[in-house]
Write an enzyme that holds these catalytic residues in place. Structure first.
Site, PDB file in Angstrom:
ATOM      1  N   SER A 145      -6.238 -42.894  19.871  1.00 49.01           N
ATOM      2  CA  SER A 145      -4.922 -42.377  20.232  1.00 49.01           C
ATOM      3  C   SER A 145      -4.890 -40.854  20.218  1.00 49.01           C
ATOM      4  O   SER A 145      -4.291 -40.219  21.093  1.00 49.01           O
ATOM      5  CB  SER A 145      -3.863 -42.931  19.274  1.00 49.01           C
ATOM      6  OG  SER A 145      -2.588 -42.417  19.575  1.00 49.01           O
ATOM      7  N   ASN A 187      -6.683 -50.381  12.989  1.00 54.14           N
ATOM      8  CA  ASN A 187      -6.489 -49.148  13.758  1.00 54.14           C
ATOM      9  C   ASN A 187      -5.579 -49.316  14.963  1.00 54.14           C
ATOM     10  O   ASN A 187      -4.526 -48.685  15.036  1.00 54.14           O
ATOM     11  CB  ASN A 187      -7.843 -48.616  14.251  1.00 54.14           C
ATOM     12  CG  ASN A 187      -8.320 -47.414  13.469  1.00 54.14           C
ATOM     13  OD1 ASN A 187      -7.758 -47.083  12.433  1.00 54.14           O
ATOM     14  ND2 ASN A 187      -9.367 -46.768  13.953  1.00 54.14           N
ATOM     15  N   ASP A 188      -6.020 -50.157  15.912  1.00 56.91           N
ATOM     16  CA  ASP A 188      -5.290 -50.190  17.173  1.00 56.91           C
ATOM     17  C   ASP A 188      -5.623 -51.407  18.021  1.00 56.91           C
ATOM     18  O   ASP A 188      -6.611 -52.106  17.786  1.00 56.91           O
ATOM     19  CB  ASP A 188      -5.568 -48.919  17.999  1.00 56.91           C
ATOM     20  CG  ASP A 188      -7.042 -48.580  18.131  1.00 56.91           C
ATOM     21  OD1 ASP A 188      -7.866 -49.515  18.225  1.00 56.91           O
ATOM     22  OD2 ASP A 188      -7.400 -47.391  18.132  1.00 56.91           O
ATOM     23  N   ASP A 233      -4.938 -45.745  33.172  1.00 53.18           N
ATOM     24  CA  ASP A 233      -6.153 -46.349  32.649  1.00 53.18           C
ATOM     25  C   ASP A 233      -5.883 -47.362  31.542  1.00 53.18           C
ATOM     26  O   ASP A 233      -6.789 -48.087  31.129  1.00 53.18           O
ATOM     27  CB  ASP A 233      -7.099 -45.275  32.120  1.00 53.18           C
ATOM     28  CG  ASP A 233      -7.679 -44.413  33.238  1.00 53.18           C
ATOM     29  OD1 ASP A 233      -7.485 -44.769  34.414  1.00 53.18           O
ATOM     30  OD2 ASP A 233      -8.317 -43.394  32.938  1.00 53.18           O
ATOM     31  N   ALA A 241      -7.693 -41.838  15.660  1.00 52.50           N
ATOM     32  CA  ALA A 241      -8.830 -42.409  16.387  1.00 52.50           C
ATOM     33  C   ALA A 241      -8.639 -42.219  17.894  1.00 52.50           C
ATOM     34  O   ALA A 241      -8.391 -41.115  18.360  1.00 52.50           O
ATOM     35  CB  ALA A 241      -8.991 -43.879  16.003  1.00 52.50           C
ATOM     36  N   ASP A 248     -16.284 -44.943   9.547  1.00 48.83           N
ATOM     37  CA  ASP A 248     -15.033 -45.683   9.633  1.00 48.83           C
ATOM     38  C   ASP A 248     -15.221 -47.013  10.357  1.00 48.83           C
ATOM     39  O   ASP A 248     -14.504 -47.982  10.099  1.00 48.83           O
ATOM     40  CB  ASP A 248     -13.973 -44.847  10.356  1.00 48.83           C
ATOM     41  CG  ASP A 248     -13.366 -43.788   9.442  1.00 48.83           C
ATOM     42  OD1 ASP A 248     -13.642 -43.806   8.230  1.00 48.83           O
ATOM     43  OD2 ASP A 248     -12.621 -42.932   9.957  1.00 48.83           O
ATOM     44  N   GLY A 249     -16.192 -47.078  11.276  1.00 51.33           N
ATOM     45  CA  GLY A 249     -16.448 -48.322  11.995  1.00 51.33           C
ATOM     46  C   GLY A 249     -16.831 -49.455  11.059  1.00 51.33           C
ATOM     47  O   GLY A 249     -16.469 -50.618  11.293  1.00 51.33           O
ATOM     48  N   SER A 281      -7.400 -38.836  20.756  1.00 51.96           N
ATOM     49  CA  SER A 281      -8.158 -38.373  21.927  1.00 51.96           C
ATOM     50  C   SER A 281      -7.355 -38.493  23.209  1.00 51.96           C
ATOM     51  O   SER A 281      -7.554 -37.724  24.150  1.00 51.96           O
ATOM     52  CB  SER A 281      -9.458 -39.182  22.062  1.00 51.96           C
ATOM     53  OG  SER A 281     -10.267 -39.032  20.929  1.00 51.96           O
TER      54      SER A 281
END
Length: 293
Positions: free
Chosen positions: A191, A147-148, A177, A189, A75-76, A193
């Site tokens: 999110s 993605n984000d 954090d 992705a 996906d990267g 985790s």
């Protein structure tokens, strides 16, 4: 006079397609069904000898008249190419030669499905993000992501304080954090985790998910209409920089007083579809075996 064959770009990640085996097999199939093919590197800095003798063409030039871009990697690799493909209005078909591969349409063992491209290219549209940083009222950074957008602490661990707004109305205060603002595509992705929900990729929403919030939070994440503009302001962070990442891009340092804005872009990424697998099928196949279910 016969029309010129339609062009398909093949973009292999050399570290994910050893010996260019999947790329060569795909090229053979595509030429067999009447497409013109060119090979481009997804990475500017990649050495040409990494492609095992394949001729490498400049990506931006080839995108001007290509009907499809096929990636070979994880996906990267798709994320790295998403901006260029979206701006060129070129659909992307991902062949997963990496690990999870949520965005990829095919596994390397399914390349025979490429024969179906002879009857046309079906696509689905994915929401993208326009991300900017304002400093002293002037824009100092902008990026287009699939993605984000992630705001998080730097190498030295410390609590960062963020004020989050939706259309200039206060949404939340976070001490922790950092925060992730993601599209539905990005929900599986970082999110996920961080405890965010899984969202169907076709949804027209934005998701706000704190990262390890230290203060008492009444929510694990917010799901907002894609019509909102989300703003994040930093405060009380001293002289230690905090970093912004868009789709795992190079870190951009942001400081107290900066404002990060995130909104749904007018640009979309079109993902080519060759299977009838739904998102729930993909999620179950990719995730459940790894959790022992």
């Amino acid at each position: 006079m016969e029309p010129e064959p339609k062009k398909v770009i093949l973009c292999p990640n050399p570290s994910r397609d050893p010996g260019m085996r999947a790329t060569r097999e795909a090229e053979k199939i595509l030429r067999e069904i009447g497409f013109q093919t060119v090979i481009c590197s997804p990475f500017r800095e990649r050495k040409r000898d990494a492609f095992h003798g394949l001729e490498i063409k400049p990506l931006q030039k080839e995108l001007r008249d290509a009907v499809l871009l096929i990636t070979f990697g994880g996906d990267g690799t798709i994320l790295h190419l998403a901006r260029s493909a979206a701006l060129a209005h070129t659909p992307v078909l991902g062949v997963n030669t990496g690990e999870l591969g949520f965005i990829a349409e095919l596994e390397a063992s399914e390349l025979s499905a490429l024969y179906d491209l002879k009857t046309g290219i079906q696509t689905e549209k994915r929401v993208m993000l326009d991300v900017a940083v304002l400093r002293g009222g002037k824009q100092v950074y902008n990026h287009l992501g699939l993605n984000d957008a992630v705001i998080r602490e730097g190498a030295i661990s410390h609590v960062i304080h963020l004020n989050i707004y939706a259309d200039q109305k206060r949404l939340a205060e976070i001490a922790g954090d950092g925060v992730i603002i993601s599209t539905p595509t990005g929900s599986t992705a970082y999110s996920l985790s961080a405890g965010g929900p899984v969202v169907e990729p076709s949804a027209q929403i934005l998701q706000v998910c704190p990262i390890c919030a230290h203060n008492t939070m009444r929510f694990s994440s917010y799901i907002l209409s894609g019509e909102h503009m989300i703003s994040v302001e930093l405060e009380r962070n001293g002289h230690k920089p905090v970093y912004l990442f868009v789709d795992e891009s190079r870190a951009f340092p942001i400081y107290s007083g900066d404002r990060v804005t995130v909104k749904k872009s007018r640009h979309v990424l079109e993902l080519a579809r060759l299977t009838d697998r739904g998102f729930s099928d993909i999620f179950a196949r990719k995730m459940l075996p790894r959790t022992g279910i």
